[in-house]
Write a protein that holds these residues in place. Structure first.
Motif, PDB file in Angstrom:
ATOM      1  N   ASP A  21       0.805  -1.221   0.000  1.00  0.00           N
ATOM      2  CA  ASP A  21       0.000   0.000   0.000  1.00  0.00           C
ATOM      3  C   ASP A  21       0.838   1.271   0.000  1.00  0.00           C
ATOM      4  OD1 ASP A  21      -2.395  -1.321  -0.074  1.00  0.00           O
ATOM      5  OD2 ASP A  21      -2.775  -1.202   2.069  1.00  0.00           O
ATOM      6  N   ASP A  22       2.146   1.141  -0.098  1.00  0.00           N
ATOM      7  CA  ASP A  22       3.038   2.299  -0.056  1.00  0.00           C
ATOM      8  C   ASP A  22       3.803   2.456  -1.360  1.00  0.00           C
ATOM      9  OD1 ASP A  22       2.345   2.818   2.587  1.00  0.00           O
ATOM     10  OD2 ASP A  22       4.022   1.671   3.396  1.00  0.00           O
ATOM     11  N   LEU A  23       4.060   3.708  -1.681  1.00  0.00           N
ATOM     12  CA  LEU A  23       4.980   4.061  -2.756  1.00  0.00           C
ATOM     13  C   LEU A  23       6.155   4.742  -2.067  1.00  0.00           C
ATOM     14  CD1 LEU A  23       5.564   4.255  -5.823  1.00  0.00           C
ATOM     15  CD2 LEU A  23       4.529   6.525  -5.745  1.00  0.00           C
ATOM     16  N   ARG A  24       7.286   4.081  -2.054  1.00  0.00           N
ATOM     17  CA  ARG A  24       8.474   4.579  -1.348  1.00  0.00           C
ATOM     18  C   ARG A  24       9.380   5.291  -2.337  1.00  0.00           C
ATOM     19  NH1 ARG A  24       9.210  -0.988   2.028  1.00  0.00           N
ATOM     20  NH2 ARG A  24       7.269  -0.726   3.199  1.00  0.00           N
ATOM     21  N   TRP A  25       9.662   6.565  -2.034  1.00  0.00           N
ATOM     22  CA  TRP A  25      10.464   7.393  -2.933  1.00  0.00           C
ATOM     23  C   TRP A  25      11.843   7.616  -2.347  1.00  0.00           C
ATOM     24  CZ3 TRP A  25      12.218  12.622  -2.481  1.00  0.00           C
ATOM     25  CH2 TRP A  25      12.780  13.116  -3.654  1.00  0.00           C
ATOM     26  N   TYR A  26      12.861   7.310  -3.153  1.00  0.00           N
ATOM     27  CA  TYR A  26      14.264   7.446  -2.770  1.00  0.00           C
ATOM     28  C   TYR A  26      14.907   8.510  -3.654  1.00  0.00           C
ATOM     29  CZ  TYR A  26      13.408   2.754  -0.866  1.00  0.00           C
ATOM     30  OH  TYR A  26      12.892   1.677  -0.196  1.00  0.00           O
ATOM     31  N   ARG A  27      15.571   9.477  -3.047  1.00  0.00           N
ATOM     32  CA  ARG A  27      16.305  10.471  -3.834  1.00  0.00           C
ATOM     33  C   ARG A  27      17.473   9.796  -4.525  1.00  0.00           C
ATOM     34  NH1 ARG A  27      16.750  16.189  -0.734  1.00  0.00           N
ATOM     35  NH2 ARG A  27      17.294  16.839  -2.819  1.00  0.00           N
ATOM     36  N   SER A  81      21.447  10.742  -2.856  1.00  0.00           N
ATOM     37  CA  SER A  81      21.411  10.727  -1.395  1.00  0.00           C
ATOM     38  C   SER A  81      22.067   9.451  -0.906  1.00  0.00           C
ATOM     39  CB  SER A  81      19.959  10.794  -0.913  1.00  0.00           C
ATOM     40  OG  SER A  81      19.899  10.627   0.482  1.00  0.00           O
ATOM     41  N   PHE A  82      22.750   9.553   0.208  1.00  0.00           N
ATOM     42  CA  PHE A  82      23.354   8.375   0.819  1.00  0.00           C
ATOM     43  C   PHE A  82      22.405   7.731   1.837  1.00  0.00           C
ATOM     44  CE2 PHE A  82      27.110  10.802  -0.515  1.00  0.00           C
ATOM     45  CZ  PHE A  82      27.729   9.831  -1.290  1.00  0.00           C
ATOM     46  N   TRP A  83      21.284   8.371   2.130  1.00  0.00           N
ATOM     47  CA  TRP A  83      20.322   7.839   3.078  1.00  0.00           C
ATOM     48  C   TRP A  83      19.776   6.518   2.531  1.00  0.00           C
ATOM     49  CZ3 TRP A  83      19.285   8.716   7.924  1.00  0.00           C
ATOM     50  CH2 TRP A  83      18.102   8.268   8.480  1.00  0.00           C
ATOM     51  N   PRO A  84      19.859   5.438   3.302  1.00  0.00           N
ATOM     52  CA  PRO A  84      19.444   4.135   2.776  1.00  0.00           C
ATOM     53  C   PRO A  84      17.927   3.951   2.654  1.00  0.00           C
ATOM     54  CG  PRO A  84      20.180   3.915   5.037  1.00  0.00           C
ATOM     55  CD  PRO A  84      20.453   5.333   4.625  1.00  0.00           C
ATOM     56  N   GLY A  85      17.183   4.669   3.451  1.00  0.00           N
ATOM     57  CA  GLY A  85      15.726   4.517   3.430  1.00  0.00           C
ATOM     58  C   GLY A  85      15.056   5.508   2.495  1.00  0.00           C
ATOM     59  N   PRO A  86      13.746   5.345   2.327  1.00  0.00           N
ATOM     60  CA  PRO A  86      13.010   6.271   1.461  1.00  0.00           C
ATOM     61  C   PRO A  86      12.912   7.658   2.087  1.00  0.00           C
ATOM     62  CG  PRO A  86      11.498   4.753   2.516  1.00  0.00           C
ATOM     63  CD  PRO A  86      12.876   4.309   2.883  1.00  0.00           C
ATOM     64  N   ARG A  87      12.934   8.672   1.253  1.00  0.00           N
ATOM     65  CA  ARG A  87      12.792  10.049   1.728  1.00  0.00           C
ATOM     66  C   ARG A  87      11.325  10.355   2.020  1.00  0.00           C
ATOM     67  NH1 ARG A  87      14.949  15.431   1.016  1.00  0.00           N
ATOM     68  NH2 ARG A  87      13.614  16.633   2.385  1.00  0.00           N
ATOM     69  N   ARG A  88      10.444   9.840   1.188  1.00  0.00           N
ATOM     70  CA  ARG A  88       9.004  10.019   1.382  1.00  0.00           C
ATOM     71  C   ARG A  88       8.294   8.706   1.118  1.00  0.00           C
ATOM     72  NH1 ARG A  88       6.902  15.924  -0.500  1.00  0.00           N
ATOM     73  NH2 ARG A  88       8.225  17.044   0.943  1.00  0.00           N
ATOM     74  N   VAL A  89       7.189   8.536   1.796  1.00  0.00           N
ATOM     75  CA  VAL A  89       6.341   7.359   1.599  1.00  0.00           C
ATOM     76  C   VAL A  89       4.925   7.845   1.373  1.00  0.00           C
ATOM     77  CG1 VAL A  89       5.461   5.224   2.597  1.00  0.00           C
ATOM     78  CG2 VAL A  89       7.820   5.917   3.052  1.00  0.00           C
ATOM     79  N   LEU A  90       4.370   7.491   0.219  1.00  0.00           N
ATOM     80  CA  LEU A  90       2.969   7.799  -0.079  1.00  0.00           C
ATOM     81  C   LEU A  90       2.158   6.539   0.174  1.00  0.00           C
ATOM     82  CD1 LEU A  90       3.204   9.660  -3.498  1.00  0.00           C
ATOM     83  CD2 LEU A  90       2.566  10.642  -1.325  1.00  0.00           C
ATOM     84  N   SER A  91       1.158   6.645   1.011  1.00  0.00           N
ATOM     85  CA  SER A  91       0.261   5.529   1.239  1.00  0.00           C
ATOM     86  C   SER A  91      -0.973   5.731   0.366  1.00  0.00           C
ATOM     87  CB  SER A  91      -0.144   5.463   2.706  1.00  0.00           C
ATOM     88  OG  SER A  91      -1.092   4.438   2.898  1.00  0.00           O
ATOM     89  N   ARG A  92      -1.389   4.692  -0.316  1.00  0.00           N
ATOM     90  CA  ARG A  92      -2.562   4.850  -1.175  1.00  0.00           C
ATOM     91  C   ARG A  92      -3.845   4.913  -0.371  1.00  0.00           C
ATOM     92  NH1 ARG A  92      -2.681  -0.694  -4.513  1.00  0.00           N
ATOM     93  NH2 ARG A  92      -2.799  -2.113  -2.769  1.00  0.00           N
ATOM     94  N   ARG A  93      -3.781   4.621   0.907  1.00  0.00           N
ATOM     95  CA  ARG A  93      -4.949   4.745   1.782  1.00  0.00           C
ATOM     96  C   ARG A  93      -5.192   6.231   2.028  1.00  0.00           C
ATOM     97  NH1 ARG A  93      -5.937  -0.312   4.227  1.00  0.00           N
ATOM     98  NH2 ARG A  93      -4.196  -1.729   3.928  1.00  0.00           N
TER      99      ARG A  93
END
Length: 151
Positions: free
Chosen positions: A60-66, A69-81
Motif C-alpha cells: 500500500d506504499d509508494l516509497r520514494w528514494y532520492r 542521497s546516501f540515506w538508505p531509506g526512502p525520503r518520502r512514503v505515499l500511502s494509497r490509503r
C-alpha cells in the motif's frame, strides 16, 4: 609528493562515493516495481523545487528514494490509503528545465498535505491503477494518510 598523495586520496574518496550511490540505485531497482519519479519538495519559487528519484511500489506504499542521497531509506512514503489524484498537467516552461518533456505532473491530495509528483506518461497508467486499487471504503483523502520520512 604530498600534494599528489592528497589528490589521489581525494579521487579515491570521490570514486567510492559514486560507487555507493550507484550500488544503492541498483539495490533499490533490483527489488522490482520501481519507476523514475520526481517529487516537488518546495513550492516557494514557481517551477522550482523538483528532486529526482526512484520510487518503489511496496504493498500500500509508494516509497520514494532520492537519487543523489546516501540515506538508505526512502525520503518520502505515499500511502494509497486516503491518497487521491487531484489533477494532472504538463510541465510549464520553467519545469521543462529540470523535467523531461514527456513527463506528466500529478497533484495528489491526502489528509496531511498535497504533493506534486512527476513521472513519464507510460508510468502514469501504472500509478493510477495502483491508487485506484485501494481497499474498499478507503478511497477518500480523509482516510489515507500521506507520510513524510526525514532523510
Amino acid at each position: 609528493m604530498r600534494i599528489v598523495e592528497g589528490i589521489g586520496i581525494g579521487v579515491l574518496i570521490l570514486l567510492f562515493a559514486l560507487a555507493v550511490l550507484f550500488l544503492r540505485r541498483i539495490i533499490i531497482a533490483r527489488q522490482g516495481g520501481t519507476i523514475e519519479l520526481g517529487v516537488r519538495l518546495s513550492t516557494i519559487l514557481p517551477g522550482r523545487g523538483w528532486s529526482a528519484g526512484l520510487a518503489r511500489f511496496a504493498g500500500d506504499d509508494l516509497r520514494w528514494y532520492r537519487i543523489f542521497s546516501f540515506w538508505p531509506g526512502p525520503r518520502r512514503v505515499l500511502s494509497r490509503r486516503g491518497l487521491a489524484v487531484d489533477r494532472r498537467r504538463t510541465p510549464d516552461a520553467a519545469e521543462l528545465l529540470v523535467l523531461p518533456p514527456d513527463w506528466v505532473i500529478v497533484r495528489c491530495v491526502s489528509r496531511q498535505a498535497p504533493v506534486e509528483i512527476a513521472m513519464a506518461e507510460r508510468a502514469l497508467t501504472g500509478f493510477l491503477s495502483w491508487v485506484e486499487a485501494a481497499p474498499p471504503g478507503e478511497s477518500t483523502p480523509e482516510t489515507r494518510p500521506y507520510r513524510y520520512k526525514a532523510g
